[in-house]
Write an enzyme that holds these catalytic residues in place. Structure first.
Site, PDB file in Angstrom:
ATOM      1  N   GLY D  78       0.997  -1.322  -0.508  1.00  0.00           N
ATOM      2  CA  GLY D  78       0.031   0.014  -0.129  1.00  0.00           C
ATOM      3  C   GLY D  78       1.415   1.118   0.094  1.00  0.00           C
ATOM      4  CB  SER D 105      -2.472  -2.995  -2.211  1.00  0.00           C
ATOM      5  OG  SER D 105      -2.544  -1.976  -1.258  1.00  0.00           O
ATOM      6  CE1 TYR D 128      -4.777  -4.932   4.186  1.00  0.00           C
ATOM      7  CE2 TYR D 128      -4.344  -2.605   3.225  1.00  0.00           C
ATOM      8  CZ  TYR D 128      -4.367  -3.749   3.818  1.00  0.00           C
ATOM      9  OH  TYR D 128      -2.826  -4.496   4.162  1.00  0.00           O
ATOM     10  CB  THR D 154      -5.054  -8.655   3.836  1.00  0.00           C
ATOM     11  OG1 THR D 154      -4.496  -8.568   2.425  1.00  0.00           O
ATOM     12  CG2 THR D 154      -3.933  -8.356   4.259  1.00  0.00           C
ATOM     13  CE  LYS D 250       0.011 -10.331   1.590  1.00  0.00           C
ATOM     14  NZ  LYS D 250       0.227  -9.391   2.952  1.00  0.00           N
ATOM     15  CG  HIS D 274       1.243  -7.700   6.657  1.00  0.00           C
ATOM     16  ND1 HIS D 274      -0.289  -7.371   6.241  1.00  0.00           N
ATOM     17  CD2 HIS D 274       1.554  -6.749   6.147  1.00  0.00           C
ATOM     18  CE1 HIS D 274      -0.831  -6.654   5.719  1.00  0.00           C
ATOM     19  NE2 HIS D 274       0.156  -5.943   6.096  1.00  0.00           N
ATOM     20  N   GLY D 307      10.585 -12.170   3.118  1.00  0.00           N
ATOM     21  CA  GLY D 307      12.001 -11.963   3.741  1.00  0.00           C
ATOM     22  C   GLY D 307      13.044 -12.684   3.118  1.00  0.00           C
TER      23      GLY D 307
END
Lengths: 379, 379, 379, 379
Positions: D78, D105, D128, D154, D250, D274, D307
């Protein structure tokens, strides 16, 4: 004072231009695997046996029809000519004097014939398959005629590992030195002066000794490690047509591959991750070793390399079941620091440390190093 | 402020020339084992028992026919005369006053007789076998006549460990001080002045008290830890001919060796890796201890040394099943910092910490420290 | 910016003379246990449940007959008057406003009566047994009369832990400030000026309110944590004669002790290692917690303290099965930084973090935090 | 030299004002989870298979009805407009050119319609739920009409994570730049000049395209991640009424949630924490992945993010059983450093590393990466 291999590494770092030192020292991608090799060896411990007569400790082993003064061989390393002209000869002679096998790399800078003339010890040939089968067949034929006694096929080079230090340093083929690199050369005159009046090192074994021809593209391909990506298990039969001596595979880590190798009649394995220079996500060799040994140790000898810096490290691998250890970078550090004497000193350091370790473990013969010494509690 | 043993170590480092401090502090090869001893002790934890009457905590133990004020003995350390003239006497007297056994090293710089005259406590003799059996037989005979009450045969010295700090510092036999070392001596006058008008320390116990002769070669051999490499289990019978008191083996790490020792009639074991000074690839003693205890704890007392720096560390070993702990370096730090009072303070620190730990664990007798205190969750 | 508890710790370090900060911050011996508490909490992880309606998250719990706004209580801390005059009142009032129980220490510097007058929240009394039973009996009687609703007997203080920072700083009873300490006081005027015209803090609860007498020796004993070393399980019956309200034991780590406590009719346990201030060889409380919970969680509530610095840490303990968490040092940091508002902010930070963590874990009630959230893979 | 993703991160740090870099780089609370994601990936190792024909390596996968050039998608991020005006378009176009799905997003700064006009690749919409159902229904309807091919709900945002760096930097909604921040903007003119004559980025998708209205409160809520806290499993049915294409969740970490999702007819899962930006106490995604895979891998595709910084990391997740990997921060670093070419280079770096890793693992198709490659010894 050059007491241990880390001393040699530091000394070599001072002696060599950075681009050359990094070429030896670096690994693939994030160099996690390089670190793992060292760190995981440090975690293995052995329980000594006391009150055994160790008046005489014998580090010799008999492998593939020869007696070695110690369970150590010089790993095949390519492009040694970057360290000094004729480096392969220096390594071979030092190995010869120490009773240690010398494994000539396909990417050596001295032809097989010259090595054979100048060093009388145990000689093996490491083989890369590239540029078509004819080159490999020629190499094997030359090796056979020159009494190279074993063939080591490197199997972890389907593509070249991404060695970021080399890319940053311009250490690619063809070589593109930056101004900084040229200045660095100037700041290492003891290294640079050896190359006075000499051209850059060539991949001497790519030349066809019959025709004297040299393929520039092949050299670039070898320098960038662009191998034959189609090389597969089926092709071993072709190799066997041309080579009936001992055949070892270098770069095996998976137990299933080890079993397959035995099934294909391979004579020995070298558990290796190419010193962390090819694939960064693989485990340390000392961690992969037990899986391979469980699979094939009863059938064929298993050797190992990767991160061995102490005689005690060698004892660990032998106690696990490996038959010998290959050392690469340490020999090159010795070479960089003091030429032939340096390589001999490096090998002597390994041998002294191993001999002392064996005495303190209560083992007088290499064969005595067994699972009984493994510290099970740590498992 | 000298509150704990690390304080003493730092103070000793300031007091002593580096060559001497390093001789005490260093270990073999990469000193991995030195670190392991400390780190692994730190990982062990104990679960206290609360609401027990701990009005009086008694740290005394009874071992090998004597009562000790605490489960701590002074480890045998050689060449103590480097710290100050007569160091062995100082150590023995301090141990005596603290009710702690003193174990005189074969490599001590004061003869057995002088120790016996000046300290009335529990005295043991540590034995190296070297230079033929006659020397050992003489030492044992003298120890017997002088009421040394136990014999400790060190079994982890088939060859000398490679202590790289000592080699770098010229701390070899014969001693070869560099200019830097001589300057360092000058910068530590409180240490150096003690040696005014005195020769260098000698291996006093190698002199034959009957003949007064001294073998220079023997001294060099002892200094370089060149022992009888053929010493083996069979030779214990010979020792037994000359010594019928308690016989302990120091340096056992392997459970099979522990069992063999019991079979050979040995009276006690000291789980030891020589403070990490001999073989670098071995586990910490606290990690090796359970294996040895499982094998022989029901048969004979097992003691341990290596990295004990806190009374809490001692409690850990005792809870595991060890009967006592030997401390070496800490006593020497105390000696370097403040002579006899320093050694006493070091031992007092251990005892206070152990006593406090026992009270907070809810144990009033050393025997109460048992596996019930081990934090199983951490296994 | 004071966003988290580490910010508060750093700010408190600046606000306080070092001798005072260290008195709060330090632990016993090598402070290994202090570190373990923090590090082991960091290793625990939770698996969130998603897509649950978390419109309203309720952190309140009902324990020992009272409703708490969150599963957090102020741990009993002694000698709070060192931070500022009347510190105990400030803490009690902040706890009251936050709906958090305040546990007054026997070693407080404000008498029970004054706390009861100035703060109307949930009040517990922490009890040290020292100087004979009469003092304890008087304290209990006063607590009962003043509606202190639970009694917390601290059981891990048979002797005082050795807090080396305090010894180095002269922070002993009687207090012996060095010149450096006096200078340090001068460099922290905001702290020092609060004490203008006031004497040093006294152990107000040792004074007999009936007789007004004060025993100087008792104060020294309490300051040096010289407790009744003979306090044992049997003595709980005596306590019960004088106190029929909820009785908790603080300092239990061993499952066998937990079972015994239930057998003796204890109403609750606080798994605690005294913030690492007593015995350095014990495990972190978060590691000891499962053993105690397995033993007694079905019988009585188990609380825990030691190293809780985040609302997420609290969620971890609750998911394991603890009913609430005590926080000590963080409240004192808040007090040092901003008095009553500081303590409130610290508690608010814990509550906000816990509430946010619960919402993101998908839990709307504290009771929903259960083993289902534990990340088994990590076991 | 931008050889790897860490190089890009360092370059982005130089390019961006700190407040912007930290907004991308930071995580929730103590950022333990951010570290865990990276560290745990580093611990996984794979055992390569040698001597397989890898002449051609194909990284493409087929997922949710489309063919992807590699098993990588751009994670929804976002407020990309903070990096440069029109950032979402740049990302979408780069993804398009690389054959990589772009997930827009809800908090994007470019409306769905403009993305659809300017990029023809695989487009998904991340959703969202906030400000009432009408907004979501409008977004879904627009996405459906514009051929967005999958919907990603999400589920780990019931409340906003506490990102302390953002709070310290004033990076909250509404934005409150400090003087230091304004100076920092001035010191990054290449970033700042792009915003000349433009207003701050807006949440373009909150505008109702029919009515053109814009709710300022909604924007603040989205910026502060104040979502519909009551969103629960039951509400999925409502979503399904409006969206019959592929629906992915997600933020699933718990195996029970994964099973529930399959039961509710969800088409795919993204194991995600996240990027460590929401709940700090959760495990790394690579550690949580096996639990989710064991639960549902046979039923629906499982993707993962968190990561991933190397192609080798991607190979690890695929060998475990994940079908693809989402990358967020790396794409933004590429965007910050060199716009569209930067994003392409980042994706190319991932693909080259993955392709090289696959070749060296002996895998020519993504599907061949399986549990056979996992290094069991390390378990």
């Amino acid at each position: 004072m050059l007491l241990n291999l880390d001393d040699y590494r530091r000394a070599a770092r001072r002696q060599l231009p950075r681009v050359i030192f990094d070429f030896i020292d670096g690994g693939a991608d994030a160099e996690d695997c390089v670190r793992r090799n060292i760190e995981d060896l440090g975690k293995v411990t052995l329980l000594p046996r006391q009150l055994r007569d160790v008046s005489s400790v014998d580090t010799s082993v008999s492998l593939f029809g020869h007696s070695w003064k110690s369970p150590v061989a010089l790993a095949p390393t390519g492009f040694n000519g970057l360290l000094r002209p004729g480096a392969d000869i220096v390594l071979a002679r030092a190995a010869d004097q120490m009773g240690t096998p010398f494994i000539l790399s396909t990417a050596s800078n001295v032809p097989l014939e010259q090595i054979a003339r100048q060093a009388n010890g145990i000689r093996w040939l490491q083989l890369y398959i590239m540029g078509g089968r004819r080159i490999a067949e020629q190499l094997i034929r030359r090796a056979r005629n020159l009494d190279y006694s074993a063939l080591v096929l490197t199997v972890d080079v389907a593509v070249g590992g991404h060695r970021e230090r080399d890319v940053r340093n311009g250490m690619t083929m063809p070589f593109k030195p930056s101004l900084r690199t040229m200045l660095d050369f100037g700041l290492h005159p003891s290294w640079a002066l050896r190359f006075m009046g000499k051209g850059p090192p060539k991949f001497a074994n790519l030349e066809d000794p019959d025709q004297g021809s040299h393929s520039a593209e092949l050299a670039v391909a070898l320098g960038n490690r662009q191998m034959d990506r189609s090389m597969a298990w089926d092709n071993l039969a072709w190799l066997r047509e041309h080579w009936d001596g001992p055949l070892l595979l270098k770069g095996i880590l998976h137990p299933d591959d080890a079993r397959r190798a035995v099934g294909e009649g391979v004579d020995g394995l070298i558990v290796s991750n190419h010193g962390g220079r090819q694939l960064d996500v693989v485990p340390s060799t000392i961690q992969a070793l037990p899986g391979v040994l469980d699979a094939v140790a009863k059938a064929i000898p298993v050797l190992v390399d990767g991160g061995f810096r102490r005689g005690g490290d060698i004892a660990k691998a032998l106690a696990m079941g490996a038959k010998a250890v290959l050392v690469g970078r340490p020999a090159l550090w010795g070479l960089a620091v003091a030429g032939e004497a340096g390589v001999r000193n490096v090998l002597e350091t390994f041998n002294e440390e191993l001999s002392r370790t064996m005495a303190l473990l209560g083992a007088t013969q290499v064969e005595e190093l067994s699972a009984n010494y493994l510290n099970n509690i740590q498992k």
